[in-house]
Design a protein around this motif. Structure first.
Motif, short mmCIF file in Angstrom:
data_model
loop_
_atom_site.label_atom_id
_atom_site.label_comp_id
_atom_site.label_asym_id
_atom_site.label_seq_id
_atom_site.Cartn_x
_atom_site.Cartn_y
_atom_site.Cartn_z
N GLY A 322 43.07 7.23 32.70
CA GLY A 322 42.66 8.70 32.80
C GLY A 322 43.98 9.43 32.60
O GLY A 322 43.89 10.90 32.64
N GLY A 323 45.04 9.11 32.36
CA GLY A 323 46.23 9.79 32.01
C GLY A 323 46.50 10.57 33.24
O GLY A 323 46.01 10.23 34.41
N ALA A 324 47.78 11.41 33.10
CA ALA A 324 48.29 11.99 34.43
C ALA A 324 47.15 12.98 35.19
O ALA A 324 46.92 12.71 36.17
N LYS A 325 46.36 13.53 34.39
CA LYS A 325 45.27 14.20 34.86
C LYS A 325 44.31 13.50 35.83
O LYS A 325 43.81 13.85 36.68
N GLY A 326 43.94 12.31 35.07
CA GLY A 326 43.11 11.46 35.63
C GLY A 326 43.46 10.94 37.00
O GLY A 326 42.77 11.01 38.03
N ALA A 327 44.91 10.55 36.75
CA ALA A 327 45.43 9.99 38.04
C ALA A 327 45.55 10.99 39.22
O ALA A 327 45.40 10.89 40.42
N LEU A 328 46.03 12.25 38.97
CA LEU A 328 45.90 13.23 39.75
C LEU A 328 44.73 13.55 40.67
O LEU A 328 44.47 14.18 41.48
N GLY A 329 43.51 13.20 40.00
CA GLY A 329 42.37 13.35 40.46
C GLY A 329 41.67 12.22 41.15
O GLY A 329 40.80 12.29 41.56
N THR A 330 42.48 11.00 41.23
CA THR A 330 41.95 9.65 41.70
C THR A 330 42.77 9.55 43.06
O THR A 330 44.05 9.52 43.28
N ALA A 331 41.69 9.55 44.01
CA ALA A 331 42.43 8.96 45.38
C ALA A 331 42.73 7.65 45.66
O ALA A 331 42.09 6.89 44.63
N PHE A 332 43.51 7.37 46.46
CA PHE A 332 44.01 6.07 46.56
C PHE A 332 42.81 5.10 46.72
O PHE A 332 42.78 4.04 45.72
N PRO A 333 41.74 5.10 47.45
CA PRO A 333 40.84 4.08 47.25
C PRO A 333 40.07 3.72 46.27
O PRO A 333 39.97 2.63 45.68
N GLU A 334 39.88 4.92 45.46
CA GLU A 334 39.25 4.57 44.05
C GLU A 334 40.13 4.04 43.11
O GLU A 334 39.67 3.18 42.29
N SER A 335 41.55 4.24 43.34
CA SER A 335 42.22 3.65 42.25
C SER A 335 42.37 2.13 42.65
O SER A 335 42.84 1.38 41.58
N VAL A 336 41.98 1.64 43.48
CA VAL A 336 41.99 0.26 43.83
C VAL A 336 40.57 -0.36 43.33
O VAL A 336 40.64 -1.26 42.65
N THR A 337 39.68 0.33 43.78
CA THR A 337 38.25 -0.44 43.37
C THR A 337 38.08 -0.13 41.98
O THR A 337 37.49 -1.21 41.39
N GLN A 338 38.53 0.87 41.31
CA GLN A 338 38.25 1.12 39.55
C GLN A 338 39.01 -0.21 39.09
O GLN A 338 38.98 -0.34 37.87
N THR A 339 39.96 -0.85 39.89
CA THR A 339 40.86 -2.08 39.12
C THR A 339 40.01 -3.29 39.14
O THR A 339 40.24 -4.13 38.43
N PHE A 340 38.97 -3.14 39.98
CA PHE A 340 38.19 -4.59 40.18
C PHE A 340 36.53 -4.58 40.05
O PHE A 340 36.10 -5.21 40.64
N THR A 341 36.17 -3.40 39.52
CA THR A 341 34.91 -3.23 39.08
C THR A 341 34.64 -3.05 37.48
O THR A 341 35.66 -2.55 36.92
N GLY A 342 33.75 -3.40 36.86
CA GLY A 342 33.41 -3.48 35.65
C GLY A 342 33.92 -4.86 34.91
O GLY A 342 34.31 -4.61 33.64
N GLY A 343 33.76 -5.88 35.56
CA GLY A 343 34.00 -7.11 35.09
C GLY A 343 35.43 -7.28 34.43
O GLY A 343 36.28 -6.77 35.10
N ASP A 344 35.54 -7.70 32.89
CA ASP A 344 36.85 -8.03 32.43
C ASP A 344 37.22 -6.78 31.92
O ASP A 344 38.26 -6.69 30.97
N GLN A 345 36.55 -5.53 31.99
CA GLN A 345 36.79 -4.11 31.28
C GLN A 345 36.83 -3.30 32.36
O GLN A 345 36.03 -2.27 32.10
N PRO A 346 37.61 -3.30 33.23
CA PRO A 346 37.84 -2.24 34.45
C PRO A 346 38.63 -1.12 33.87
O PRO A 346 39.12 -1.04 32.80
#
Length: 508
Positions: A322-346
């Motif tokens: 998400g770039g800097a803007k996306g990161a600043l809008g991402t809370a910690f829990p979501e930063s973790v879950t979005q790394t492990f959802t979406g199969g091999d294309q998270p």
């Protein structure tokens, strides 16, 4: 604050955890911030000071080696049989085989416990409270608190309704609660449990003026990077040992079509943790202690070097989801879950944070040790960093019930219940290894206990709350601004120093 951290994971950085220096303690007695400085006790640690001062780098090197070894062993030992998706709340015996803690009958008594915990962490802690209710007959209500918890407690105290017990995430917050007259000393039974179950270092960080006010119920290893195993496999990426290797691995992941990093920039504390790991490894333990106490300024060349290093990731186009803007809008829990959802294309292949990220990983159904793996934060300088944190139970409204609850939380019984539920690490040395649901967590726990008094606490947690623990202010905000514009290192340093000078009272 936050909560925990393995090639898997097993390596428990806590083992390699950088020891906490006693010189922080001296400062701690005179300022709120140093109170977080905590890292050592306020009294009776004089004899250790010279030894710690001369052995910092050696201790870190040895710890880093142990950490890497432990991680490697843990990864090979992770198996499906170790998984635990629910755990139990059954009473557990002490790790040494002795009897469980004795608690009084409290039928008809009620009390409130406040903490900043949410989601699975809060749910699991409530199971611990349910066991206390079952054993004593008391009624316990969990009160969700907001960051900074000291402000939350202040409003409760002002309204004449303070919770009986609060879980405080910063050593400085404990001292502040004592200085304000809110916190009450722990009684003989709670102190006895601490003496039997905790190393002297973990007891000391809960002391103010030589008296025991806090019982560290929870610990955290904040020097881990978790990764999506399938993404690494598809990309042909390997676990890095150095910062240079990390950048190379990131490029390999990027070339495979997946954004390398997920960053929970909406929560400023995650950014302070990034900085602390880079700074500790690059500048060394002595500088780390000096900056934590504001004995050197944030305009120091060592800070410039660390921020410049961070910019190699934060400022790299398309390296952050998400770039800097996306990161600043991402809370910690979501930063973790979005790394492990979406199969091999998270959304990202890796996410940095502590062992407590396991709770969020579990929400994605990814299997730790198989789908979700972890490696120690790579060495930026001579040695890999190890930063720890924790939450201490503090009594605000003294009563038989409140004392009994903290006594319970200081026992192996309470910690064992939450350990079985996963995503939790206890500094209690009498929690049986078997309580942890997988080999990765068992290895991390063993490393933490083996570290004894050799650990370094989260730097921002040692700072005054206004600088290191308040959303939208101080270090949290300035690092968020830096994430948004990683090219202007000098301006970031100036703003960090201005905020630090104000919070530390112009000292340093």
């Amino acid at each position: 604050m936050r909560s925990t951290r393995s090639s898997k994971f097993g390596t428990v950085h806590i083992d390699s955890t950088v020891h906490i220096d006693n010189h922080r303690t001296e400062h701690a007695d005179t300022t709120v911030r140093s109170d977080r400085t905590l890292r050592t006790g306020k009294t009776s640690r004089t004899a250790r000071r010279s030894a710690f001062a001369t052995s910092g780098r050696r201790t870190t090197r040895v710890s880093a080696v142990l950490l890497a070894t432990a991680l490697a062993l843990a990864v090979t030992g992770c198996g499906g049989d170790d998984d635990n998706d629910g755990g139990s709340t059954k009473p557990s015996a002490r790790g040494d085989g002795g009897s469980t803690v004795t608690l009084p009958k409290l039928d008809g008594e009620s009390l409130e416990v406040a903490a900043v915990w949410t989601g699975g962490e809060q749910k699991n802690f409530k199971k611990v409270l349910a066991e206390f209710e079952k054993r004593t007959g008391a009624k316990v209500t969990f009160v969700p608190a907001q960051d900074p918890i000291i402000n939350f407690l202040g409003s409760k105290v002002a309204g004449g309704q303070p919770p009986d017990v609060a879980l405080l995430p910063q050593p400085g917050a404990i001292k502040q609660a004592v200085d304000k007259g809110w916190a009450k000393p722990l009684g003989a039974e709670a102190t006895k449990e601490l003496a039997e179950n905790y190393s002297q270092g973990w007891q000391d960080i809960g002391k103010v003026g030589g008296k025991q006010y806090g019982a560290y119920y929870k610990a955290a290893n904040k020097s881990l990077i978790w990764y999506n195993a399938k993404v690494f496999e598809n990309a042909g990426a390997s676990e890095p040992k150095s910062w240079k290797d990390l950048l190379s691995t990131a490029q390999t992941v990027y070339d495979s079509g997946v954004t390398p990093f997920s960053v929970g920039g909406a929560d400023g504390w995650t950014l302070t943790d990034w900085f602390e790991n880079v700074y500790l490894s690059q500048a060394g333990p002595e500088k780390y202690d000096q900056l934590a106490q504001h004995k050197i300024k944030w305009t120091d060349p060592s800070v410039k070097q660390a921020l410049t290093t961070l910019a190699e990731i934060w400022g790299k186009k398309d390296y952050v989801a998400g770039g800097a803007k996306g990161a600043l809008g991402t809370a910690f829990p979501e930063s973790v879950t979005q790394t492990f959802t979406g199969g091999d294309q998270p959304k990202a292949g890796m996410v940095y944070e502590g062992d407590f990220a396991q709770i969020n990983i579990a929400e994605t159904k990814a299997k730790i040790g198989t789908d979700a793996k972890v490696f120690p934060f790579p060495a930026v300088g001579d040695t890999a960093p190890v930063v720890s944190g924790g939450d201490a139970a503090v009594i605000l409204d003294d009563s038989k019930a409140a004392q009994a609850l903290v006594t319970f939380l200081a026992s192996p019984d309470a910690a064992t219940i939450q350990a079985e539920l996963g995503g939790y690490l206890s500094p209690n040395k009498n929690v049986p290894d078997s309580a942890y649901p997988n080999e990765v967590q068992r290895t991390i726990a063993k490393s933490l206990v083996a570290a004894g008094d050799d650990f370094r606490f989260d730097m921002s947690d040692q700072a005054p709350q206004a600088f290191g623990g308040t959303p939208g202010k101080g270090e949290w905000k300035e690092l968020q601004d830096f994430l948004s514009n990683p090219k202007d290192v000098a301006r970031a340093q100036q703003k960090l120093e201005a905020a630090a000078a104000k919070a530390y009272g112009g000292k340093g």
